[in-house]
Structures are given as C-alpha cells and as structure tokens.
Write a protein that holds these residues in place. Structure first.
Motif, PDB file in Angstrom:
ATOM      1  N   ARG A   1      31.338   0.171   5.593  1.00  0.00           N
ATOM      2  CA  ARG A   1      30.388   0.544   4.539  1.00  0.00           C
ATOM      3  C   ARG A   1      30.858   2.045   3.889  1.00  0.00           C
ATOM      4  O   ARG A   1      31.023   2.017   2.707  1.00  0.00           O
ATOM      5  CB  ARG A   1      28.796   0.728   5.003  1.00  0.00           C
ATOM      6  N   PHE A   2      31.397   2.634   4.838  1.00  0.00           N
ATOM      7  CA  PHE A   2      31.861   4.355   4.300  1.00  0.00           C
ATOM      8  C   PHE A   2      33.329   3.935   4.185  1.00  0.00           C
ATOM      9  O   PHE A   2      33.969   4.978   5.020  1.00  0.00           O
ATOM     10  CB  PHE A   2      31.377   5.293   5.064  1.00  0.00           C
TER      11      PHE A   2
ATOM     12  N   GLU B   1      21.940  11.551   1.531  1.00  0.00           N
ATOM     13  CA  GLU B   1      21.439  10.055   2.083  1.00  0.00           C
ATOM     14  C   GLU B   1      21.532  10.127   3.583  1.00  0.00           C
ATOM     15  O   GLU B   1      22.315  10.671   4.002  1.00  0.00           O
ATOM     16  CB  GLU B   1      22.369   8.986   1.418  1.00  0.00           C
TER      17      GLU B   1
ATOM     18  N   GLU C   1      22.646   7.494   6.550  1.00  0.00           N
ATOM     19  CA  GLU C   1      23.623   6.479   6.997  1.00  0.00           C
ATOM     20  C   GLU C   1      23.231   6.104   8.360  1.00  0.00           C
ATOM     21  O   GLU C   1      23.161   6.936   9.431  1.00  0.00           O
ATOM     22  CB  GLU C   1      25.035   6.924   6.697  1.00  0.00           C
TER      23      GLU C   1
END
Length: 387
Positions: A49-50, A76, A78
C-alpha cells in the motif's frame, strides 16, 4: 574557484538522507518518485500500500482537496504488520532560480508521541488506583450533560465508606485499596453498556455517579454493599457503605453543588443504622444551616455565659425536696431563649457536647458550694452527661 562535481553532491545528499531519522521521498518534475531513503524502505517494507505509486496518489489526492500545489501537510494512521502507527506527511515542491526541479515528501512517525500524549491525557482525567474518572473530569462531563440535556431527570449519587480509616489501620492499606478497586468495579458493572451514566472517584473512599433517575435501583446498591462487606467482616468491625442522593432540576444545576447536596444527605445517616441511603431535600439544607449557625455561635455563647442553669426540684415519697435536676437553656442574644431540644443533638453531632457538659458541671459545683455554705449540704443536684 573550486567546483564540486555534481556526482559528489548527489552522493553527499544521498548519504545524509540515508541516516536521517525521518522518511524522505524525492520526485522529479514529472512527479515520478526517483529516490526513497532507508527509513522508508525499512518502515514500509513488504507493505504494498505504501509504494512509490501510493505516495504519488496520496499527494495528488491532497492537492485536489486542499487546493494548494506547493506545500501540503497531513496526518494519517497506517496499519503496518498488524500494528496501527501514526505518521505526519509534509510535501513541498523544489525550485532553482524559480524553475521547478522536483519535489519531496517527508514522513515523520508520531506514534510514540501520540501514545505519550494519550497517556498524559489519561493520567490527567483518570484516578490512578481505580482507573475510573477523577474528580475534575467527572464534574466536567456531568456539567456538559446538564448543559446538553437540562430537561433530563437525573440523580447524583455520592457514596462513602464510613470510618474507612479504620479499615486501613486495622486491615492494612492493601485491603483498603482492594475495597476501593472492587467498589469501582461494581459501579462500572452497573453502568456497563450505558452512555447516559458517568462515574468517578472524588476523593479517598468517596465515589459518585450521575445517572438517569429511572436507573437508580436501591436493591442493586444493597447487593453491591453486601459483596464488599465480605472482605472485612469480623466480629469487631463491619464495613458500612452509605449513599446520598440528590436530584437534578433543570439547566441551572451544577454538578459540584449536586454532589455537595448528596453529601449532606449522607450526613443524616451517620447515626442512623436502620438504612444505608438518604435523599437530599430543601428542608435538609435549612436544617444544616441552622446547625451551622449553632456551631458558629457556640464558642461566644460559652465565653459570654449565655447558657443558663435551671434547677428542677426532686422530691422524695414524703414530698420533701431532696435536691434538683440541672437543666440548661441558651439565652441567645438574637433568637431569645432556646431549649435543649434545639441545640443538644447538634452539639453531639459536631463533638462539642463535652464543652457544654463541663460548663454545666462547673456551674452546678458553684451552686452546691453556696448551698453547703448555707448549711444545705444534704441536697444533691443531678446532671445529665452525654455518652
């Protein structure tokens, strides 16, 4: 002039970025990620995702939301390897002589800092022993509830363990702390699943609950008391938990005042062992004010000899006066003559009665001395002494 080779500059920058404790991602003028430092690789390795693509999409998304294309800042959470972590992202475009040459994204982890803030916030609002709200936070939430819904009918419940110091002295601090933690658990159990109840530890052995009027169940309270009593039940001492109840009436109520009213109700139970809870009333407040006046006026009354002795004759079965019973009344300069029933019980409750007993005894001894000097030493005077 000595000119530093561009390759050396790039290597130096790369070395600096590799050891810095924050994450750095560089993008070219086409917004393509061309470099990430070791922190980013290590922190987000295995997390698809990152990726570089993910970072680029996030930047574009925040540009569209914020309307600023030069500088962005956001936070954010995570989930990385099953752990929720918090990051602050800062994006900025780079220029050389006003010509865009790329941009960078800085990634700063704030997870530990956030945990520390949460911990400090928790410590400032919760009781360290029981884990429930402390005094300040309890009253803060109660006042907000009153403000939000003043029409709601609620009770302020104040509990107190009578003579709790004896528990600590006889059974030890560990047992005392266990009792306090168990009482907190009983309160939490009663309010489980309800968002219209708030509770807290106000001080030492004093707890409070702010609940809907329909919620209070005296039977549940009695059962909770029984379970706590089992901890210290001996032949010489029995735990007694008493409860004062005050009712909310409208918008202008204050949680602290409601709690103080509930404490006044508790005071009526000190010498009444027939029940374990009492309701506050305006009559109770009036009674307390009268008592306060008596207590505050008492020292001056003793000093200025406002208490007067009355002798009530005692006769034997032949109607011969053999002595007298000493009675006392208060010749108050403002309220006039006050009878014993108006002040004796108050002085007993405030542990001042021994002062009046001594005062009366001294006056009686003076009277007996005069009688003896007049040849009446066969007469007696009885004096009532408080237990």
């Amino acid at each position: 002039a000595y000119k530093v080779p561009s390759r050396m500059i790039l290597l130096s920058l790369e070395r600096v970025n590799s050891v810095i404790t924050d994450g750095i991602l560089y993008f070219n003028v086409n917004d393509e990620c061309i470099y990430v430092n070791s922190y980013v690789v290590k922190t987000f390795s295995g997390d698809e995702r990152f990726s570089k693509k993910y970072a680029t999409e996030k930047i574009r998304q925040h540009m569209e939301q914020g309307g600023n294309t030069e500088h962005l800042f956001w936070q954010e959470k995570e989930v990385i390897n099953g752990e929720t972590r918090t990051f602050v992202f800062e994006y900025e475009k780079l220029y050389h002589s006003k010509v865009p040459i790329g941009s960078f994204l800085k990634v700063i982890e704030t997870t530990e800092r956030e945990k520390l803030v949460d911990k400090q916030r928790y410590i400032s609002t919760h009781d360290s022993l029981t884990g429930i709200y402390n005094r300040n936070r309890f009253f803060e939430i109660c006042n907000q509830m009153i403000k939000d819904s003043p029409e709601e009918e609620r009770y302020m419940l104040a509990s107190n363990i009578q003579n709790f110091k004896i528990v600590n002295e006889v059974f030890g601090r560990k047992v005392g702390d266990t009792i306090l933690k168990m009482e907190a658990e009983e309160i939490k159990k009663a309010c489980l699943g309800r968002n219209d109840c708030v509770y807290g530890r106000i001080s030492e052995d004093k707890f409070a609950m702010f609940v809907p009027k329909s919620f209070f169940n005296p039977i549940f309270f009695e059962h909770s008391v029984i379970s706590l009593k089992k901890l210290v039940k001996t032949s010489n001492f029995s735990l007694r938990i008493i409860l004062g109840i005050s009712e909310q009436h409208g918008f202008f109520e204050n949680a602290q005042i409601l709690y103080d009213e509930a404490l006044l109700a508790i005071k009526t139970l000190s010498n009444d062992f027939s029940k374990n809870y009492a309701y506050y009333s305006s009559e109770l407040m009036e009674k307390m004010l009268v008592e306060k006046n008596i207590v505050s006026d008492f020292p001056d009354a003793i000093r200025n000899e406002q208490f007067k002795i009355q002798l009530q004759p005692i006769f034997d079965n032949k109607d011969i006066c053999v002595g007298a019973e000493a009675l006392v009344y208060w010749n108050h300069p403002e309220y006039g003559e006050e009878l014993p029933k108006d002040f004796l019980s108050v002085l007993e409750n405030y542990s001042l009665i021994h002062v009046l007993d001594t005062y009366v005894l001294e006056r009686v001894i003076q009277i007996l001395k005069v009688w003896k000097e007049n040849g009446q030493d066969d007469k007696v005077i009885s004096v009532n002494i408080s237990t």
